[in-house]
Design an enzyme around this catalytic site. Structure first.
Site, PDB file in Angstrom:
ATOM      1  N   LYS A  43     -46.770 -12.945  14.289  1.00  0.00           N
ATOM      2  CA  LYS A  43     -47.226 -12.500  12.980  1.00  0.00           C
ATOM      3  C   LYS A  43     -46.185 -12.746  11.894  1.00  0.00           C
ATOM      4  O   LYS A  43     -46.491 -12.700  10.713  1.00  0.00           O
ATOM      5  CB  LYS A  43     -47.520 -10.987  13.012  1.00  0.00           C
ATOM      6  N   GLY A  44     -44.961 -12.953  12.311  1.00  0.00           N
ATOM      7  CA  GLY A  44     -43.836 -12.993  11.364  1.00  0.00           C
ATOM      8  C   GLY A  44     -43.925 -14.039  10.266  1.00  0.00           C
ATOM      9  O   GLY A  44     -43.335 -13.890   9.200  1.00  0.00           O
ATOM     10  N   GLU A  99     -42.029 -20.728  10.530  1.00  0.00           N
ATOM     11  CA  GLU A  99     -41.519 -19.532  11.212  1.00  0.00           C
ATOM     12  C   GLU A  99     -40.723 -18.647  10.266  1.00  0.00           C
ATOM     13  O   GLU A  99     -40.177 -19.134   9.273  1.00  0.00           O
ATOM     14  CB  GLU A  99     -40.577 -19.973  12.339  1.00  0.00           C
ATOM     15  N   ASP A 103     -34.021 -17.390  16.436  1.00  0.00           N
ATOM     16  CA  ASP A 103     -32.943 -16.522  16.922  1.00  0.00           C
ATOM     17  C   ASP A 103     -32.412 -17.095  18.250  1.00  0.00           C
ATOM     18  O   ASP A 103     -31.505 -17.936  18.242  1.00  0.00           O
ATOM     19  CB  ASP A 103     -33.513 -15.106  17.078  1.00  0.00           C
ATOM     20  N   LYS A 131     -30.606 -17.904  12.704  1.00  0.00           N
ATOM     21  CA  LYS A 131     -29.510 -17.057  13.198  1.00  0.00           C
ATOM     22  C   LYS A 131     -28.831 -17.792  14.361  1.00  0.00           C
ATOM     23  O   LYS A 131     -29.092 -17.492  15.546  1.00  0.00           O
ATOM     24  CB  LYS A 131     -30.107 -15.719  13.661  1.00  0.00           C
ATOM     25  N   PHE A 152     -29.427  -6.983  12.675  1.00  0.00           N
ATOM     26  CA  PHE A 152     -30.839  -6.655  12.872  1.00  0.00           C
ATOM     27  C   PHE A 152     -31.553  -6.649  11.525  1.00  0.00           C
ATOM     28  O   PHE A 152     -31.376  -5.747  10.718  1.00  0.00           O
ATOM     29  CB  PHE A 152     -30.999  -5.315  13.585  1.00  0.00           C
ATOM     30  N   VAL A 153     -32.322  -7.707  11.279  1.00  0.00           N
ATOM     31  CA  VAL A 153     -32.965  -7.835   9.970  1.00  0.00           C
ATOM     32  C   VAL A 153     -34.466  -7.584  10.038  1.00  0.00           C
ATOM     33  O   VAL A 153     -35.112  -7.880  11.041  1.00  0.00           O
ATOM     34  CB  VAL A 153     -32.686  -9.221   9.330  1.00  0.00           C
ATOM     35  N   ASP A 159     -40.249  -7.590  11.690  1.00  0.00           N
ATOM     36  CA  ASP A 159     -40.537  -6.180  11.947  1.00  0.00           C
ATOM     37  C   ASP A 159     -39.487  -5.490  12.799  1.00  0.00           C
ATOM     38  O   ASP A 159     -38.707  -6.134  13.500  1.00  0.00           O
ATOM     39  CB  ASP A 159     -41.877  -6.044  12.676  1.00  0.00           C
TER      40      ASP A 159
HETATM   41  C1  PRP Z   1     -40.116 -13.540  16.319  1.00  0.00           C
HETATM   42  C2  PRP Z   1     -40.183 -14.685  15.316  1.00  0.00           C
HETATM   43  C3  PRP Z   1     -40.176 -15.909  16.188  1.00  0.00           C
HETATM   44  C4  PRP Z   1     -39.348 -15.487  17.365  1.00  0.00           C
HETATM   45  C5  PRP Z   1     -37.996 -16.062  17.201  1.00  0.00           C
HETATM   46  O1  PRP Z   1     -41.401 -13.307  16.791  1.00  0.00           O
HETATM   47  O2  PRP Z   1     -41.330 -14.629  14.517  1.00  0.00           O
HETATM   48  O3  PRP Z   1     -41.464 -16.272  16.607  1.00  0.00           O
HETATM   49  O4  PRP Z   1     -39.281 -14.044  17.359  1.00  0.00           O
HETATM   50  O5  PRP Z   1     -37.155 -15.585  18.170  1.00  0.00           O
HETATM   51  P1  PRP Z   1     -36.467 -16.493  19.261  1.00  0.00           P
HETATM   52  O6  PRP Z   1     -35.790 -17.637  18.573  1.00  0.00           O
HETATM   53  O7  PRP Z   1     -35.469 -15.532  19.834  1.00  0.00           O
HETATM   54  O8  PRP Z   1     -37.487 -16.929  20.256  1.00  0.00           O
HETATM   55  P2  PRP Z   1     -41.831 -12.064  17.692  1.00  0.00           P
HETATM   56  O9  PRP Z   1     -41.953 -12.492  19.119  1.00  0.00           O
HETATM   57  O10 PRP Z   1     -40.924 -10.912  17.415  1.00  0.00           O
HETATM   58  O11 PRP Z   1     -43.290 -11.780  17.184  1.00  0.00           O
HETATM   59  P3  PRP Z   1     -43.812 -11.482  15.683  1.00  0.00           P
HETATM   60  O12 PRP Z   1     -43.743 -12.778  14.921  1.00  0.00           O
HETATM   61  O13 PRP Z   1     -45.204 -11.007  15.886  1.00  0.00           O
HETATM   62  O14 PRP Z   1     -42.891 -10.420  15.093  1.00  0.00           O
END
Ligand code: PRP
Length: 180
Positions: A43-44, A99, A103, A131, A152-153, A159
């Site tokens: 969803k991000g 995206e 991370d 990051k 932690f952002v 979220d």
């Molecule tokens: C977050 C973000 C990326 C992923 C990146 O999504 O939107 O998709 O983590 O992290 P990584 O590089 O460590 O894989 P999340 O799985 O938290 O879902 P969301 O988008 O619904 O918050």
């Protein structure tokens, strides 16, 4: 009200606006004649993708994919779950994944490989935040809004426990909030 939980604003609304203009311009130049398929990972991606595409002056299509990552595991691909698959084929398409953050790199590594396996002509990533200190899997996004430190952002799509996605900026969450 939400602001009281924020330690520090890391990327302001104005900075995000400038990032979207800069990246939109660059993408418009790079994808001339390629009619890209822009895929947001839910969803991000929501606020960033919405603002970015307004700055892309090209014929393009948008798609959404639900992806959620489980970072506790050991192996990479089994950590990443597709919760909603694409409605369109990526075969022979120039794909640009939008995206909010890269991370550990696991999500983008898995999804990029999957879309290439499905026959995409090219797959690149545009991310608001990078990051690099969080990387577990080597991954270099082509288009980066800004590099952030290992903090932690939340906000602007990101979220904590599904909250704070609606903040108009990216900020560091107060430790007392997640240590409660
Ligand atoms: C977050 C973000 C990326 C992923 C990146 O999504 O939107 O998709 O983590 O992290 P990584 O590089 O460590 O894989 P999340 O799985 O938290 O879902 P969301 O988008 O619904 O918050």
């Amino acid at each position: 009200m939400l602001e009281k939980d924020i330690e520090k604003i890391l990327v302001s609304e104005k900075q995000i606006e400038e990032i979207c203009v800069r990246l939109g311009k660059q993408i418009t130049e790079d994808y001339q004649g390629k009619d890209p398929l822009i895929i947001g990972l839910l969803k991000g991606c929501m606020p960033f993708m919405a603002q970015l595409i307004k700055n892309i002056d090209l014929y393009c299509e948008i798609e959404l994919m639900g992806v959620s990552s489980y970072h506790g595991g050991i192996s990479s691909s089994s950590d990443v779950k597709i919760t909603k698959d694409l409605d369109a084929s990526v075969s022979h398409r120039h794909v640009l994944i939008a995206e909010d953050i890269v991370d550990t790199g696991k999500t983008l590594d898995v999804i990029t490989k999957l879309l290439l396996h499905r026959g995409a002509a090219s797959v690149e990533v545009v991310t608001l935040l990078d990051k690099p200190e969080g990387r577990i899997v080597p991954f270099t996004p082509k288009y980066v809004g800004t590099v952030i430190p290992k903090a932690f952002v939340v906000g602007y799509g990101l979220d904590y426990d599904e909250r704070y996605r609606n903040l108009p900026y990216v900020g560091i969450l107060k430790a007392e909030v997640y240590k409660k």
